[in-house]
Write a protein that holds these residues in place. Structure first.
Motif, PDB file in Angstrom:
ATOM      1  N   LEU A 185       8.383  -1.334   2.427  1.00 30.13           N
ATOM      2  CA  LEU A 185       7.305  -1.734   1.526  1.00 30.13           C
ATOM      3  C   LEU A 185       7.313  -0.809   0.313  1.00 30.13           C
ATOM      4  N   LEU A 215      -1.364   0.330   0.835  1.00 22.93           N
ATOM      5  CA  LEU A 215      -1.819  -0.714   1.750  1.00 22.93           C
ATOM      6  C   LEU A 215      -3.139  -0.303   2.399  1.00 22.93           C
ATOM      7  N   LYS A 216      -3.294   1.006   2.553  1.00 24.64           N
ATOM      8  CA  LYS A 216      -4.500   1.539   3.174  1.00 24.64           C
ATOM      9  C   LYS A 216      -5.723   1.238   2.317  1.00 24.64           C
ATOM     10  N   PRO A 254       3.826   2.134   0.424  1.00 22.14           N
ATOM     11  CA  PRO A 254       3.027   1.679   1.580  1.00 22.14           C
ATOM     12  C   PRO A 254       1.660   2.339   1.667  1.00 22.14           C
ATOM     13  N   LEU A 292       8.310  -3.177   7.085  1.00 14.97           N
ATOM     14  CA  LEU A 292       7.210  -2.267   6.743  1.00 14.97           C
ATOM     15  C   LEU A 292       7.743  -0.969   6.148  1.00 14.97           C
TER      16      LEU A 292
END
Lengths: 92, 321
Positions: free
Chosen positions: B248, B254-255, B251, B245
């Protein structure tokens, strides 16, 4: 006691979670932080999927772990405080 | 308007702009997985924010880069670019194949790791790590030794019926200029910010390959006495997911994605099925060559050769001669 029987506890939204082996892995995108919850911590997190009161949480853990409500409440408090500090738990 | 057809991340891409960063599509012409549309430049008076702004909604991603373009990614299948007046097209493509493509991969439920990947007889190997850990440099070193690269910067991992696969992408890679001084200057390529961009040509593997291991590169303090040689340590449990994670690509995208639950499950699948290991090395970049030798011996000790991967590499070597 920081938590009254009717204190409402719920998960903070915006956390991403996944299961690996016997653990729940949490990710907070905003904080860039990661948490691994195993054993009783994982059970507590699962129960918190739906908001509960402190006394409901104790009742459910007492059934699962066969401890006295008093011991359960005492052991639970520091863990819940830690979750709150880390921004994972909403306490109302 | 001319149509260009490319093959990257296991996707057939139709673009109405020329994208030399992407490998050409050589299969039969069919319906594309992704289309890229370049619209006419926005009028100067357009309401463009002063700072870079990005918005993630289920199925929709918007990115505005002042002075460059406004991008929109829809349902993992369509990218719309509205350039700003006088924006250099190279810069428009820089964001297209960085952040914008990253968002598309998220929408498609692929797992985009920030790192480089190489083809080996033991399967595909990914190198991740913080900026400056030497991901691209190590990949370039492997490339120099005759290994083919799968991707640079963004590695897309998919879970398929055949297991975990890495989907190759860009036909160019960017490495630090100091690495080039050691490897010798290439024939073609150009500078871009502080990196050198090189077309890979035959050194690029266009096929999806089974993923074997993800290496988290870490530089340790040269003064640490126990660190006299590179080290390889496989991770277990929670650490594996955390490292995945942490590495990533973007990242924050991703939200708000519809695919986020799927991506989190995929993180656990990758952690279980692939090896996640920490590779520590000393900061001296001249030791990159030593690191290649070290990793080759580690892989030979720990992993079985994948017959199809070995065969692929042999075909490539023959083609080179």
């Amino acid at each position: 006691m920081r938590f009254a029987p009717d204190t409402r506890l719920s998960r903070v939204q915006d956390l991403l979670a996944t299961e690996l082996d016997q653990e729940t892995v949490l990710m907070s995108i905003d904080a860039g932080a990661y948490y691994g919850l195993g054993g009783a911590a994982q059970s507590i997190w699962t129960i918190l999927e739906v908001p509960v009161t402190f006394s409901e949480l104790v009742d459910r853990l007492v059934k699962e772990y066969r401890v006295s409500p008093q011991t359960c409440a005492t052991d639970l408090e520091p863990f819940l405080l830690k979750l709150e500090q880390e921004g994972l738990l909403r306490v109302e | 308007m001319s149509l260009h057809t490319y093959w990257a991340y296991g996707l057939c891409i139709h673009a109405d702009l020329d994208c030399p960063e992407l490998p050409p599509y050589t299969g039969n012409s069919g319906s594309p997985d992704v289309t890229i549309h370049l619209l006419p430049a926005l009028p100067t008076a357009s309401d463009i924010p002063e700072n870079r702004a990005c918005e993630v909604q289920p199925g929709i991603f918007r990115l505005t880069v002042p002075g460059v373009a406004r991008y929109r990614v829809e349902e993992g299948s369509r990218i719309i670019i509205e350039p700003l007046p006088d924006a250099p097209i190279e810069t428009v493509r820089l964001f297209l194949f960085g952040s914008v493509m990253g968002a598309l991969l998220y929408q498609r439920g692929l797992f985009p790791l920030h790192g480089s990947a190489v083809e080996t007889p033991w399967g595909a190997m990914i190198f991740v790590g913080v900026q400056g850990a030497g991901k691209s440099t190590l990949a370039a070193q492997f490339h120099h030794r005759g290994y083919r690269l799968l991707s640079d910067d963004v590695c897309a991992v998919a879970s398929t019926a055949e297991g975990l696969q890495i989907l190759p992408a860009l036909a160019k890679f960017r490495i630090c200029t100091d690495a080039f001084e050691r490897l010798g200057a290439p024939q073609e390529g150009h500078f871009e910010v502080d990196k050198y961009v090189v077309p890979m040509g035959a050194g690029y593997c266009p096929h999806s390959l089974p993923l074997r291991a993800i290496h988290v590169l870490q530089i340790v303090d040269a003064m640490t006495p126990e660190c006299v040689a590179p080290a390889f340590q496989m991770l277990s449990g929670f650490d594996r997911v955390q490292r995945l994670l942490e590495n990533l690509y973007r990242p924050q995208y991703l939200k708000g994605q519809q695919t986020q639950a799927m991506l989190m499950r995929l993180a656990a699948v990758i952690a279980r099925k692939a090896i996640v290991a920490v590779v520590t090395r000393r900061p001296n970049p001249c030791e990159a060559d030593e690191l290649v030798d070290f990793l080759e011996s580690v892989w030979a000790d720990h992993f079985d050769i994948i017959p199809s991967a070995e065969q692929n590499m042999a075909i490539h070597a023959e083609a080179k001669i």
